[in-house]
Design a protein around this motif. Structure first.
Motif, PDB file in Angstrom:
ATOM      1  N   ARG A   1       0.824  -1.200   0.000  1.00 44.57           N
ATOM      2  CA  ARG A   1       0.000   0.000   0.000  1.00 44.57           C
ATOM      3  C   ARG A   1       0.866   1.261   0.000  1.00 44.57           C
ATOM      4  O   ARG A   1       1.807   1.362   0.770  1.00 44.57           O
ATOM      5  N   ASN A   2       0.533   2.188  -0.879  1.00 43.03           N
ATOM      6  CA  ASN A   2       1.227   3.474  -0.972  1.00 43.03           C
ATOM      7  C   ASN A   2       2.699   3.349  -1.355  1.00 43.03           C
ATOM      8  O   ASN A   2       3.498   4.220  -1.037  1.00 43.03           O
ATOM      9  N   LYS A   3       3.050   2.261  -2.014  1.00 40.92           N
ATOM     10  CA  LYS A   3       4.462   2.120  -2.390  1.00 40.92           C
ATOM     11  C   LYS A   3       4.602   1.475  -3.767  1.00 40.92           C
ATOM     12  O   LYS A   3       4.040   0.402  -4.011  1.00 40.92           O
TER      13      LYS A   3
ATOM     14  N   LEU B   1      -3.775   5.017  -9.082  1.00 42.88           N
ATOM     15  CA  LEU B   1      -3.738   5.501  -7.692  1.00 42.88           C
ATOM     16  C   LEU B   1      -4.666   4.675  -6.807  1.00 42.88           C
ATOM     17  O   LEU B   1      -4.363   4.428  -5.640  1.00 42.88           O
TER      18      LEU B   1
ATOM     19  N   VAL C   1      -2.650   1.685  -5.896  1.00 42.60           N
ATOM     20  CA  VAL C   1      -1.547   1.983  -4.985  1.00 42.60           C
ATOM     21  C   VAL C   1      -2.080   2.414  -3.619  1.00 42.60           C
ATOM     22  O   VAL C   1      -1.508   2.089  -2.581  1.00 42.60           O
ATOM     23  N   ASP C   2      -3.200   3.116  -3.615  1.00 39.31           N
ATOM     24  CA  ASP C   2      -3.786   3.537  -2.342  1.00 39.31           C
ATOM     25  C   ASP C   2      -4.412   2.364  -1.580  1.00 39.31           C
ATOM     26  O   ASP C   2      -4.837   2.515  -0.445  1.00 39.31           O
TER      27      ASP C   2
ATOM     28  N   GLU D   1       4.056  10.032  -6.823  1.00 43.10           N
ATOM     29  CA  GLU D   1       3.993  10.933  -5.672  1.00 43.10           C
ATOM     30  C   GLU D   1       3.407  12.289  -6.074  1.00 43.10           C
ATOM     31  O   GLU D   1       2.466  12.785  -5.444  1.00 43.10           O
TER      32      GLU D   1
ATOM     33  N   LYS E   1      -0.298  11.927  -7.314  1.00 42.62           N
ATOM     34  CA  LYS E   1      -1.245  11.678  -6.236  1.00 42.62           C
ATOM     35  C   LYS E   1      -1.451  12.928  -5.382  1.00 42.62           C
ATOM     36  O   LYS E   1      -2.581  13.269  -5.035  1.00 42.62           O
ATOM     37  N   ASN E   2      -0.357  13.593  -5.053  1.00 44.51           N
ATOM     38  CA  ASN E   2      -0.448  14.746  -4.145  1.00 44.51           C
ATOM     39  C   ASN E   2      -0.688  16.062  -4.876  1.00 44.51           C
ATOM     40  O   ASN E   2      -0.730  17.113  -4.261  1.00 44.51           O
TER      41      ASN E   2
END
Lengths: 391, 180
Positions: free
Chosen positions: A9-11, A42, A45-46, A375, A378-379
């Motif tokens: 997750r998240n990586k 996303l 990944v999320d 990164e 997503k952000n």
């Protein structure tokens, strides 16, 4: 080869993995020249899509050069050296769904159909780099990819258009276009699009190409709204104004005739308590999707209008405004894009200059910097709208 | 144990029937079968491996058939797991496709073999037969069992869940898979 993989997750992590090989006789191997990060990546990944595994190669938007074809591929359909764009749903071309041009519902390309059936009632097609629920196919954020049913799926590019002009035929341009097409747009229509990400931008451009009188872009990121405005669409910032009031004002109190949800399951919300409610239910797995954009699209749409959903949903959602939908005669249309249906006509529109897909590209990075691409995308850093990766 | 499953295949009934009637084709899509060998006009010799215990073999005969419509068979002699089955081929309403309706009956014995078979089929035994029919559909509509990186060995897809990662196979994995 190098490939961008899911690492929990998240990586994401670019690693060395084996080169792909022919597994079925109608496969081809493509050397990838350009690939992209999609908003739906996303969701993977999320951690909102089940059945991801450490090491899964990500990516379903890619193009390149054919370097090998299996013995079952007729040479007049595809040959070594061909330059191709690969659509994200894998279609067999022979089942009833493919015969009806419902390629993303292909009945044969998902080896894990039994698992998908448990979640969705009936199975869905295989998709590159998009969890084991959709087949467990290695994706295209890599130097090479295996492309099944290579005599059915890839679109050959025979003109000298750049990769950037045609890459998005793999997913987001057809997805945005199908979102607009499902609206059955009339010359008098005002079309509102929730989400000014890449798919939303293409839904807006497509709505205009299909003849809408006015197209409204709803988002909270000023740079994304600016991008939509520069393309001729009317921006509404949901953090600055009340969306309902703004839409009523823009439509003389009628509400938009057609509404497109290009957001999906991870919507953000101007109202903190409703956002917290959905976020909490999602966290404890009693609701898999945060459907705020969809709820607002349904309640905003004029009576008798169409709500077209191209944002991705994965499971179950809560507080669906069924009363508004039923009592006001709304039509709800949706689908994972049947990309193969739209590739040739949209290529023609690109060639004629009616749509410029390159306008959304803000970042081009080497494949090895995929984690940075994820990164910033997503952000929403560095005004990131669309990241193209070069293997 | 009674199992039923059904699928619709976009091929005419005579073609689907003919493929099934050549019983030696069954192992291409039925996960538990290693081999079926035709031994006579209506007789055959079947073998299954791991799930049914080691080297389980039995003879079978077709007891009733109507060309293009129905085949009914049962195991004969001293089968460790006596079984029978019926498959019906029904033209679908679209005028192009064929509905395939399968019913299997396994007479589970006590002891280790019965336990192995029950464990293999698990809590929702029909799922394995559903998967078999999906592969039959793949073979008839596309020519072969469809493989992905996560499920590279075709008919072993479900038993491998959770699967290997969706990334290309190494040479070692390919060699190992070819042997298995």
């Amino acid at each position: 080869m190098r490939a961008n993989t899911w690492a929990g997750r998240n990586k994401v992590e670019v690693r060395d993995v084996p080169d792909p090989r022919i597994l079925n006789s109608r496969d081809a191997i493509v050397r990838i020249t350009s690939t992209a990060i999609c908003g739906s990546d996303l969701h993977l990944v999320d951690g909102y899509v089940p059945t991801m595994q450490d090491g899964d190669v990500l990516g379903h938007e890619f193009m390149g050069e054919v370097i090998e074809v299996g013995p079952g591929v007729a040479r007049d359909r595809l040959s070594v050296g061909d330059r191709v764009v690969v659509p994200f749903p894998i279609a067999c071309g022979a089942c009833a769904a493919c015969a009806a041009e419902l390629y993303s519902c292909c009945e044969n390309t998902n080896p894990n159909a039994g698992i998908a059936e448990k979640m969705f009632g009936h199975p869905v097609a295989g998709i590159f780099g998009y969890s084991h629920l959709t087949g467990g196919y290695a994706g295209g954020q890599a130097q090479y990819a295996r492309v099944p049913f290579a005599d059915v799926n890839p679109l050959r590019i025979e003109s000298d258009l750049t990769d950037e002009q045609v890459l998005f035929l793999s997913d987001i341009l057809p997805t945005g276009y199908m979102g607009a097409e499902m609206c059955d747009i009339q010359p008098t229509d005002v079309v509102a699009v929730w989400g000014a990400g890449p798919v939303g931008q293409f839904a807006m451009d497509s709505a205009r190409v299909l003849g809408a009188a006015r197209v409204i872009a709803i988002d909270k990121e000023p740079y994304r709204l600016r991008m939509a405005e520069q393309a001729g669409h009317t921006p509404v910032n949901f953090e600055e104004v009340d969306v309902r009031s703004a839409l009523l004002e823009l439509t003389g109190g009628r509400g938009p005739d057609k509404c497109i949800d290009a957001v999906g399951m991870e919507a953000t919300h101007g109202s903190a308590h409703i956002a917290a409610y959905d976020r909490l239910k999602q966290a404890v797995r009693s609701e898999t999707d945060r459907p705020h954009a969809l709820r607002q699209a349904i309640t905003s749409c004029r009576s008798g209008g169409v709500v077209s959903v191209i944002g991705v949903y994965g499971g179950l959602l809560d507080k669906f405004p069924a009363g508004a939908w039923m009592n006001r005669s709304l039509t709800l249309r949706t689908g994972q894009c049947h990309v193969q249906r739209y590739m040739k006509p949209l290529l023609a529109r690109i060639e004629r200059g009616e749509i410029d897909p390159t306008r959304i590209i803000t970042h081009t990075l080497p494949l090895d910097e995929a984690d940075r691409g994820f990164e910033i995308f997503k952000n929403k850093e560095e005004d990131c709208e669309k990241v193209v990766l070069k293997p | 144990m009674d199992l039923t499953a059904t699928t619709t295949i976009r091929k005419p009934a005579p073609e689907v029937y003919a493929f099934w009637r050549d019983l030696e084709n069954l192992p291409t899509f039925m996960a538990h079968l290693d081999q079926v060998r035709t031994t006579g006009a209506t007789t055959s010799h079947w073998s299954a491996s791991a799930p049914f215990g080691k080297d389980l073999e039995w003879d079978a005969e077709i007891v009733d058939e109507t060309p293009t419509e129905k085949i009914q068979w049962r195991s004969t002699g001293e089968a460790a797991v006596p079984n029978s089955g019926t498959v019906r081929f029904v033209p679908a309403p679209d005028g192009v496709s064929t509905e395939v309706h399968v019913a299997l009956v396994y007479d589970l014995p006590g002891g280790a073999v019965g336990k192995a078979v029950a464990k293999y089929f698990g809590e929702e035994p029909h799922q394995l037969l559903d998967d078999d029919l999906r592969r039959l559909k793949q073979v008839l509509e596309t020519g072969e069992v469809v493989r992905s990186d996560g499920a590279p060995w075709g008919k072993r897809a479900r038993e491998e869940f959770p699967q290997r990662p969706a990334q290309p196979l190494s040479d070692a994995e390919v060699e190992k898979g070819a042997e298995a």
